[in-house]
Design an enzyme around this catalytic site. Structure first.
Site, mmCIF file in Angstrom:
data_model
loop_
_atom_site.group_PDB
_atom_site.id
_atom_site.type_symbol
_atom_site.label_atom_id
_atom_site.label_comp_id
_atom_site.label_asym_id
_atom_site.label_seq_id
_atom_site.Cartn_x
_atom_site.Cartn_y
_atom_site.Cartn_z
ATOM 1 N N HIS A 1 0.841 -1.210 0.000
ATOM 2 C CA HIS A 1 0.000 0.000 0.000
ATOM 3 C C HIS A 1 0.872 1.254 0.000
ATOM 4 C CE1 HIS A 1 -3.423 2.559 1.625
ATOM 5 N NE2 HIS A 1 -2.375 3.258 2.067
ATOM 6 N N GLU A 2 1.836 1.290 0.910
ATOM 7 C CA GLU A 2 2.659 2.494 1.030
ATOM 8 C C GLU A 2 3.524 2.706 -0.210
ATOM 9 O OE1 GLU A 2 2.035 4.620 3.221
ATOM 10 O OE2 GLU A 2 0.795 3.386 4.522
ATOM 11 N N HIS B 1 1.726 4.274 -2.999
ATOM 12 C CA HIS B 1 1.639 5.744 -2.945
ATOM 13 C C HIS B 1 2.782 6.355 -3.785
ATOM 14 C CE1 HIS B 1 -1.687 6.416 -0.285
ATOM 15 N NE2 HIS B 1 -1.149 5.796 0.743
ATOM 16 N N HIS C 1 -9.322 8.135 3.823
ATOM 17 C CA HIS C 1 -9.349 6.734 4.273
ATOM 18 C C HIS C 1 -10.775 6.243 4.497
ATOM 19 C CE1 HIS C 1 -5.251 7.964 5.506
ATOM 20 N NE2 HIS C 1 -4.935 6.735 5.213
ATOM 21 N N ASP D 1 -9.849 13.762 8.150
ATOM 22 C CA ASP D 1 -9.136 12.777 7.327
ATOM 23 C C ASP D 1 -8.922 13.301 5.896
ATOM 24 O OD1 ASP D 1 -8.021 10.225 6.684
ATOM 25 O OD2 ASP D 1 -9.957 9.556 5.905
ATOM 26 N N TYR E 1 -3.844 14.558 -2.329
ATOM 27 C CA TYR E 1 -4.180 13.755 -1.154
ATOM 28 C C TYR E 1 -5.296 14.416 -0.338
ATOM 29 C CZ TYR E 1 -3.328 10.102 2.240
ATOM 30 O OH TYR E 1 -3.468 8.999 3.060
ATOM 31 N N GLU F 1 -5.818 6.635 -1.997
ATOM 32 C CA GLU F 1 -5.846 5.593 -0.968
ATOM 33 C C GLU F 1 -6.340 4.264 -1.540
ATOM 34 O OE1 GLU F 1 -5.121 4.903 2.312
ATOM 35 O OE2 GLU F 1 -3.796 6.587 1.979
#
Lengths: 107, 348
Positions: free
Chosen positions: B169-170, B173, B273, B268, B184, B193
């Protein structure tokens, strides 16, 4: 609490990260700390020159990073600093935040 | 306009990238190094990440091969930290170091073998990771140039190197940064996301050789430390958004599964998210309708859309239209129908 010291309360609020619903808040008040802890906390705050720090460090836009709000109230003074992971804030601010997190009542 | 490194968003960039790169590497004051790094990221973000960051990322690197470097922050918050493992070196005695090393390699292999993409920037960028960031740090994030992992607090969160899909996931990005550059915040942020969740779970499924029916479609399963009487299954569920966790301390998973429940607030970053549950579920529905391995047809559709069709301001409707179009053009009527049905089911 240390004798003759004005009362102080420090709050750390955290948001962001992976879970949007998890926004822990940590609070320490000097009247519930030992004299030694009071001195330690005050030393960290003075070393950071906290009351002269900017109110906000710029938003990073980094994916999944945390956002923090650190507030110190001492006598008639109250100052909050908003900062984020990797936004360039002084590392001494992290030291205060870590200290508060490890000594605070969590709510 | 500003004349210092730390400035409000949107202000001028008076310091050129090459000077920031020098400061980042050579400044004696660690705060200046950090500011320079951050500023370089912001410049890249505003001016076009492929110009700003990729120039830095290639400095001194050989491209075209897998290059992993793992650092240990030693519980400080200074990046990158102490070098503890580099490509080809033997395993360390530190589980977080080795998990970061192996998972970044799995991610590299996935993008190369499945989508013919050479690292996250498509030009062989070295994959740097820092573990043991901060004290009891409950998070992992991509800082524009590298991965950062905390150890978790040991009560609510386990170490963030534990889950391959979280690492995938990271790193995704990073792929998004170098391709669509989705902002974002709000819908572009939720798409950002979602893309990270999509490719994060695909990396896990690919590693486990799972079909769409075998996959759990959870993100971060096992990262939350179990506690009797609570639901700490995972961070997110792509199959059933809103069901991944429910806990007195963590709250309840707020993800919607349909546009009718779209979160309109400002928390958020405008629900990045939260609302990502909607496109996440669309991917799950499309993948299960198409069947087989999700990284194959469905993953290829989403990959092409991420890398060639979306931009910084893309909305959910743009992603829905683009995936429908790519499915139709490249994979025929059955794939189109699956993708079309998936988006309609979530209200798009």
């Amino acid at each position: 609490m240390a004798q003759d010291a004005p009362p102080m309360q420090v709050e750390l609020e955290r948001s962001g990260g992976q879970l949007p619903t998890f926004k822990p808040k940590y609070v320490v008040a000097t009247d519930s700390l030992s004299s030694e802890e009071c001195h330690e906390l005050k030393r960290l705050i003075e070393k950071t020159n906290f009351f002269r720090q900017p109110k906000q460090f710029s938003e990073t836009g980094l994916p999944d990073a945390f956002k923090y709000k650190l507030t110190v109230q001492e006598g008639g003074q109250r100052h909050s600093v908003i900062f984020h992971d990797e936004d360039g804030h002084p590392e001494q601010i992290d030291a205060i935040a870590d200290w508060v997190r490890s000594h605070a009542s969590h709510r | 306009m500003c004349d210092h490194l730390c400035h409000p968003k949107g202000a001028c960039f008076i310091i050129p990238p090459h000077m920031l790169e020098h400061l980042m590497s050579h400044a004696e004051n660690p705060d200046i190094r950090k500011l320079a790094t951050q500023n370089l990221y912001l410049q890249g973000q505003f001016r076009g990440m492929r110009m700003g960051i990729s120039q830095f990322a290639f400095t001194g690197l050989v491209t075209g091969t897998k290059r992993r470097t793992i650092y240990d922050a030693q519980h400080q918050q200074q990046l990158p930290g102490k070098l503890v493992r580099s490509e080809g070196k033997k395993a360390s005695q530190d589980v977080a170091v080795d998990e970061a090393y192996v998972a970044s390699g799995t991610t590299y292999d996935f993008f190369l073998k499945v989508y013919d993409r050479n690292s996250i920037d498509a030009r062989g960028m070295r994959l740097d990771s820092t573990v043991h960031y901060g004290t009891d740090y409950d998070n992992a994030f991509w800082n524009g140039q590298q991965m950062v992992y905390g150890d978790g607090d040991g009560v609510l969160f386990d170490r963030f190197t534990k889950c391959l899909d979280v690492i995938g996931h990271e790193l995704t990005h990073g792929v998004t940064q170098f391709t669509a550059g989705l902002e974002y915040a709000n819908q572009p942020g939720a798409l950002n996301e979602s893309m990270s969740d999509v490719f994060g779970t695909l990396i896990k499924q690919y590693s486990l050789k799972q079909s769409v029916t075998q996959a759990d479609w959870l993100i971060g399963a096992g990262l939350l430390i179990p506690k009797p009487g609570t639901n700490r299954t995972a961070l997110r569920s792509m199959k059933e958004p809103g069901t991944a966790y429910e806990d007195p301390q963590l709250g309840k998973d707020p993800q919607p599964a349909h546009m009718n429940d779209y979160y309109q607030g400002i928390e958020d970053n405008g629900g990045v998210h939260i609302n990502s549950g909607i496109p996440n579920r669309a991917f799950y529905l499309a993948a299960t309708a198409i069947g087989g391995h999700a990284w194959d047809v469905t993953g290829r559709i989403w990959y092409e859309v991420l890398t060639t069709r979306l931009n910084a301001e893309s909305q959910f409707a743009d992603a829905a239209a683009a995936t429908r179009e790519v499915a139709q053009q490249n994979y025929g009527a059955k794939a189109f129908q699956a993708v079309d049905d998936a988006w309609k089911t979530v209200g798009l």
